[in-house]
Every structure is written in C-alpha cells, then in structure tokens.
Write a protein that holds these residues in place. Sequence first.
Motif, PDB file in Angstrom:
ATOM      1  N   THR A   9       0.853  -1.185   0.000  1.00 11.03           N
ATOM      2  CA  THR A   9       0.000   0.000   0.000  1.00 11.03           C
ATOM      3  C   THR A   9       0.890   1.237   0.000  1.00 11.03           C
ATOM      4  N   VAL A  10       0.675   2.122  -0.969  1.00  7.11           N
ATOM      5  CA  VAL A  10       1.394   3.389  -1.005  1.00  7.11           C
ATOM      6  C   VAL A  10       0.582   4.418  -0.219  1.00  7.11           C
ATOM      7  N   ALA A  11       1.180   4.944   0.829  1.00  9.10           N
ATOM      8  CA  ALA A  11       0.522   5.959   1.671  1.00  9.10           C
ATOM      9  C   ALA A  11       1.416   7.192   1.693  1.00  9.10           C
ATOM     10  N   HIS A  12       1.069   8.189   0.901  1.00 11.27           N
ATOM     11  CA  HIS A  12       1.912   9.378   0.803  1.00 11.27           C
ATOM     12  C   HIS A  12       1.904  10.168   2.114  1.00 11.27           C
ATOM     13  N   CYS A  13       3.014  10.847   2.365  1.00 12.83           N
ATOM     14  CA  CYS A  13       3.109  11.687   3.553  1.00 12.83           C
ATOM     15  C   CYS A  13       2.152  12.871   3.418  1.00 12.83           C
ATOM     16  N   GLY A  14       1.577  13.274   4.524  1.00 14.37           N
ATOM     17  CA  GLY A  14       0.654  14.405   4.527  1.00 14.37           C
ATOM     18  C   GLY A  14       1.380  15.721   4.682  1.00 14.37           C
ATOM     19  N   LEU A  15       0.617  16.765   4.882  1.00 13.26           N
ATOM     20  CA  LEU A  15       1.172  18.107   5.000  1.00 13.26           C
ATOM     21  C   LEU A  15       0.565  18.789   6.211  1.00 13.26           C
ATOM     22  N   GLU A  16       1.418  19.269   7.096  1.00 14.26           N
ATOM     23  CA  GLU A  16       0.931  20.003   8.251  1.00 14.26           C
ATOM     24  C   GLU A  16       0.182  21.260   7.799  1.00 14.26           C
ATOM     25  N   SER A  17      -0.876  21.590   8.494  1.00 17.38           N
ATOM     26  CA  SER A  17      -1.704  22.734   8.107  1.00 17.38           C
ATOM     27  C   SER A  17      -0.934  24.050   8.168  1.00 17.38           C
ATOM     28  N   ALA A  18       0.152  24.082   8.948  1.00 16.64           N
ATOM     29  CA  ALA A  18       0.938  25.323   9.077  1.00 16.64           C
ATOM     30  C   ALA A  18       1.643  25.686   7.775  1.00 16.64           C
ATOM     31  N   PHE A  19       1.862  24.698   6.897  1.00 16.24           N
ATOM     32  CA  PHE A  19       2.677  24.963   5.708  1.00 16.24           C
ATOM     33  C   PHE A  19       1.851  25.578   4.583  1.00 16.24           C
ATOM     34  N   THR A  20       1.603  26.870   4.752  1.00 16.02           N
ATOM     35  CA  THR A  20       0.969  27.696   3.733  1.00 16.02           C
ATOM     36  C   THR A  20       1.884  28.902   3.498  1.00 16.02           C
ATOM     37  N   PRO A  21       1.759  29.561   2.353  1.00 11.63           N
ATOM     38  CA  PRO A  21       2.672  30.690   2.073  1.00 11.63           C
ATOM     39  C   PRO A  21       2.638  31.753   3.165  1.00 11.63           C
ATOM     40  N   ALA A  22       3.814  32.214   3.529  1.00 15.57           N
ATOM     41  CA  ALA A  22       3.924  33.264   4.550  1.00 15.57           C
ATOM     42  C   ALA A  22       3.641  34.627   3.930  1.00 15.57           C
ATOM     43  N   SER A  23       3.245  35.553   4.762  1.00 14.39           N
ATOM     44  CA  SER A  23       2.976  36.913   4.302  1.00 14.39           C
ATOM     45  C   SER A  23       4.292  37.654   4.070  1.00 14.39           C
ATOM     46  N   SER A  24       4.210  38.750   3.349  1.00  4.64           N
ATOM     47  CA  SER A  24       5.411  39.564   3.102  1.00  4.64           C
ATOM     48  C   SER A  24       5.984  40.106   4.405  1.00  4.64           C
ATOM     49  N   GLU A  25       5.097  40.427   5.374  1.00  4.56           N
ATOM     50  CA  GLU A  25       5.568  40.915   6.670  1.00  4.56           C
ATOM     51  C   GLU A  25       6.342  39.831   7.407  1.00  4.56           C
ATOM     52  N   GLU A  26       5.842  38.595   7.360  1.00  6.16           N
ATOM     53  CA  GLU A  26       6.548  37.486   8.014  1.00  6.16           C
ATOM     54  C   GLU A  26       7.904  37.239   7.357  1.00  6.16           C
ATOM     55  N   ILE A  27       7.940  37.346   6.044  1.00  8.84           N
ATOM     56  CA  ILE A  27       9.196  37.136   5.325  1.00  8.84           C
ATOM     57  C   ILE A  27      10.208  38.225   5.698  1.00  8.84           C
ATOM     58  N   ASP A  28       9.761  39.460   5.761  1.00  8.83           N
ATOM     59  CA  ASP A  28      10.662  40.555   6.144  1.00  8.83           C
ATOM     60  C   ASP A  28      11.204  40.355   7.552  1.00  8.83           C
TER      61      ASP A  28
END
Length: 281
Positions: free
Chosen positions: A179-198
């Motif tokens: 059975t192939v069970a792909h790894c999931g993705l934590e909900s936190a991993f969404t694009p960061a805002s420009s302020e967070e990047i700065d």
Amino acid sequence: MLTVNSLEKVFPLVIVDCVFFQLSQTTGIARVWRSLLAEWSKTGFAKHIIVLDRDGTAPKFPGIRYRDVHRHASICFHDAMPLQGDGQAGLDAENLQAICDEEAADLFISTYYTTPISTPSIFMGYDMVPEILKMNLSTPVWREKRHSILYASHYITISASTADDLASFFPYIEPEQVTVAHCGLESAFTPASSEEIDHFKAKFSIDKPYVLLVGHRLGTGGYKNSNLLFEALHQTDFKQELAVFCVGGQSELEKELQDLASGITTYVAHLSDMELRTAYS
C-alpha cells in the motif's frame, strides 16, 4: 461490576514500536510518526494501539496507551556507529513477542525495522537507499531491515518509487501486498505573508537570495549529495550573490562541507515549523 462489554477485546489491537525515537526526535521519519500519533490521539483509533516507549523517548499524546520497553542495542543510523551482534536483535525479537502475547496483539508495526517472532507484522518502507547504493548490508540494522521485509505480511511505502524499489529487490512480494501511503502536510505549511518574510530576513540577517537545504546534509554514505550544491555554486559566476540556508541536521556545518562552503555565505539554523514555512516562502 464487570459487564459483557467490558470483557470484549478491542479489535484490532496494534502494537507500535516507537524505536526510531531513541535515535532522533526531529528527522523525517520522526515527523511521520509524531504526526500519525497526534492524529490517532484525536480519533477513536487511539484505543486500538499500544505504543512501545523505548527508554522514555516516544512522544506522548493523550488517549494513547504506552508501555515502557528497554532501548534497542543494535539499531543505529549508519555503519560508523558502534554495533552489537545479531544476538541483541534476536533477544529484542523475543521480548517483542512476549509483549505481543501478553497484550494479545493482532498486528505489529515498527517505526524502524524491529519485528516480533510470530505476531503478524507490517513493514513500513521509507526508502531503499542502502540497497540501491550497495551499502554494507551486513551491518545489524540493515540485516534487521531485510528480516522485517521477509517476515512482513503487508507493506506500506511512502511513495510509488519506494514501492517499485521494494519490488525490484524483493520480487516475491505481490503488488496487492503493498500500500502506497503518501506523507501528509501540516496545516501550518501555507505561504507566509510579506511581513513574516521581512521579519524572518531581519532575524537571520539575510541580505541576499538563498538556496534552502533542509534536513540531514550528509546521510549514510553521503548519499544526499549536499556537497554537489556547494561544488556547483563554486563553478558559477554569481556565487557571491547567493547564500545557502541550512535547516536541521547538525548545529554546525559538517567538516566534510566546510571547505566546500568557503567563500559562500552559509547559514545553519534549527527552525520551528512556522519559521520553516517562512524560509520556504
């Protein structure tokens, strides 16, 4: 007072050996199992599992039953680490079977290549790198891996590629057993805002574009090829314009990479998930 319902056995009862956590709390395999345990603790499936906690190293989640177990003496990451003989693996298998018998377990699954003697087992396959790269498969950890593959009743792999590799080295395994069970993705991993990047750039004094290198940088036998990144940058005309941002692994750049990184701006950091998603962003 006992009732009929209180005497009913939970089915299926699954023993999960969290042996990998005696090696690491932060690598990819640790993340896979930490995420699984966290999800199971939120659902009714938690009642179906017993986690074997090797010397107090397993992550703790509410609603999951834990059972203390001694450390495994011959499980390690790579050939350079001190190893015990096959006798240690055999003794560990006997102890695991005794636990499975005491708990009347229906199924056993290990986070890292341990097996009981007779209880049905599932093999969890992350990759077949040692086999593909023809590493020293006579060391105890890889012998245990082979034994757990030969012993298993079913197989889970985290990618179709690993499933194909498993089948190429063990052609007797039928496709329906995998059975192939792909790894999931934590909900936190969404694009960061420009302020967070700065804010992230300011925190780490980043003033140029960078290549992001995540995880253990060398791996067994150096198979992760981090050295090629630095060698490639040295051959470009813009190596002064790019940095390398290393996340995870050792707290300092490994000796094998320090000379290669000479003249290249290099950062080494351990980040929280929120910081990591910002680094990707």
